[in-house]
Design a protein around this motif. Structure first.
Motif, PDB file in Angstrom:
ATOM      1  N   SER A 103       0.816  -1.219   0.000  1.00  0.00           N
ATOM      2  CA  SER A 103       0.000   0.000   0.000  1.00  0.00           C
ATOM      3  C   SER A 103       0.846   1.264   0.000  1.00  0.00           C
ATOM      4  N   ALA A 104       1.955   1.277   0.749  1.00  0.00           N
ATOM      5  CA  ALA A 104       2.801   2.470   0.784  1.00  0.00           C
ATOM      6  C   ALA A 104       3.442   2.723  -0.569  1.00  0.00           C
ATOM      7  N   PHE A 105       3.913   1.664  -1.213  1.00  0.00           N
ATOM      8  CA  PHE A 105       4.497   1.795  -2.549  1.00  0.00           C
ATOM      9  C   PHE A 105       3.462   2.313  -3.529  1.00  0.00           C
ATOM     10  N   LEU A 110       3.543   4.577  -6.993  1.00  0.00           N
ATOM     11  CA  LEU A 110       2.880   4.065  -8.179  1.00  0.00           C
ATOM     12  C   LEU A 110       1.731   4.944  -8.656  1.00  0.00           C
ATOM     13  N   ILE A 111       0.814   5.282  -7.776  1.00  0.00           N
ATOM     14  CA  ILE A 111      -0.388   6.008  -8.193  1.00  0.00           C
ATOM     15  C   ILE A 111      -0.067   7.359  -8.830  1.00  0.00           C
ATOM     16  N   LEU A 126      -7.711  -2.633 -15.231  1.00  0.00           N
ATOM     17  CA  LEU A 126      -6.644  -2.751 -14.245  1.00  0.00           C
ATOM     18  C   LEU A 126      -7.235  -2.861 -12.844  1.00  0.00           C
ATOM     19  N   SER A 127      -6.754  -3.822 -12.085  1.00  0.00           N
ATOM     20  CA  SER A 127      -7.154  -3.985 -10.683  1.00  0.00           C
ATOM     21  C   SER A 127      -5.908  -3.948  -9.815  1.00  0.00           C
ATOM     22  N   LEU A 128      -5.896  -3.065  -8.798  1.00  0.00           N
ATOM     23  CA  LEU A 128      -4.794  -2.990  -7.846  1.00  0.00           C
ATOM     24  C   LEU A 128      -5.245  -3.600  -6.524  1.00  0.00           C
ATOM     25  N   ALA A 295      11.201   0.862 -16.278  1.00  0.00           N
ATOM     26  CA  ALA A 295      11.595   2.113 -16.923  1.00  0.00           C
ATOM     27  C   ALA A 295      11.338   3.303 -16.009  1.00  0.00           C
ATOM     28  N   GLU A 296      10.182   3.320 -15.347  1.00  0.00           N
ATOM     29  CA  GLU A 296       9.858   4.419 -14.440  1.00  0.00           C
ATOM     30  C   GLU A 296      10.806   4.443 -13.245  1.00  0.00           C
TER      31      GLU A 296
END
Length: 312
Positions: A103-105, A110-111, A126-128, A295-296
């Motif tokens: 969740s922290a990442f 990410l978001i 997409l499902s997270l 890449a990101e």
């Protein structure tokens, strides 16, 4: 069995359809052939293999143990072949992608970047899934059948997935600005011992390594609080409850906004690292997402630290 002795591909394809449906008629409809043609292919395949693949249980069709194993292997092989052809043809990324992340990442890294990926795949569902949620199928070292890709922090040990390094983590102390203004202050690393240390591992191993790095190998803090969830750890630090060890991936935005400060330059390589975990069968969407993550992350490595490490 050597590759040159494999049964005919058409027979394996017929078996896979019949075994998946457990019904010869439905397999025939899917393949566009007659019921008799399906039955003949199955009989020929069983004769060539030398063992039965199906058995009758009353009016129902069931798989033998060998049939069950062959169904799993053939389904995986046909799916992987289909995905490989789709990638060769440059097929648009579509379908469903189920990603499990800490969740922290997700919140901190990410978001804020996710729109870059979704714009390239408008047809993708997409499902997270939060990795620390009780329903997470990737917990306890397993990916499960409902996750296409996972991001994990820790060590690269998974029972049913292949891990590749996403990023090492350089950890350093951070705290709220109020902690510098109130209380005993933070003029030197030894002053940390008069504050509460917020832990991301129950034994405080990373804090002990950082204290040794700062010249305090035998130091014992006045107080510690352990947080299982890293988001709670950062929230406690921002509230001035104490100092925690953070990194540019999860604390970079808070450092840039001044919600957290880095009082000392010393840093350590965290005992854990971020890994991308993929199952044996990788969909085109999962492969594209994994490539995008890498890449990101490489771009993110160029972020400047608030204060440079003297040994960097």
């Amino acid at each position: 069995m050597q590759k040159r002795h494999l049964p005919p591909l058409n027979a394996l394809r017929t078996f896979e359809a019949a075994a998946r449906h457990l019904h010869m008629g439905r397999a025939a409809d899917e393949l566009g052939v007659t019921h008799g043609a399906v039955s003949k292919q199955i009989v020929n395949l069983e004769d060539q293999l030398g063992f039965a693949l199906f058995q009758r249980q009353g009016n129902r069709l069931a798989l033998t143990d060998q049939g069950t194993r062959l169904l799993k292997a053939s389904t995986t092989a046909f799916d992987q072949l289909g995905y490989a052809i789709a990638r060769l043809e440059g097929e648009m990324i579509a379908g469903e992608l189920r990603v499990s992340v800490p969740s922290a990442f997700a919140e901190k890294w990410l978001i804020p970047r996710l729109a870059k990926f979704t714009e390239t795949a408008p047809g993708l569902k997409l499902s997270l899934l939060a990795a620390n949620a009780s329903y997470d199928p990737a917990s306890e070292g397993r990916l499960g059948d409902t996750v296409d890709l996972a991001v994990r922090f820790g060590e690269p040990v998974w029972q049913d997935g292949t891990a590749s390094l996403l990023s090492h983590v350089g950890s350093f102390p951070v705290c709220a600005p109020r902690l510098l203004a109130d209380g005993p202050g933070l003029g030197a690393p030894a002053d940390i011992l008069r504050h509460t240390l917020l832990l991301d591992d129950p034994q405080g191993a990373n804090w002990r390594r950082w204290l040794a790095r700062a010249g305090l190998p035998q130091a014992e803090p006045a107080r510690t609080i352990y947080f299982q969830d890293f988001n709670l750890l950062l929230a406690a630090a921002k509230q001035g409850l104490g100092l925690c060890l953070a990194d540019q991936i999860t604390a970079g935005e808070d450092l840039a906004r001044g919600q957290l400060l880095r009082p000392f330059r010393q840093s350590i390589e965290h005992l854990g690292a971020y890994f991308i975990v993929l199952p044996a069968l990788v969909t085109p969407a999962a492969r594209a997402f994994a490539d995008w993550l890498e890449a990101e992350m490489q771009m993110g490595q160029e972020w400047p630290a608030q204060q440079p490490d003297p040994d960097s």
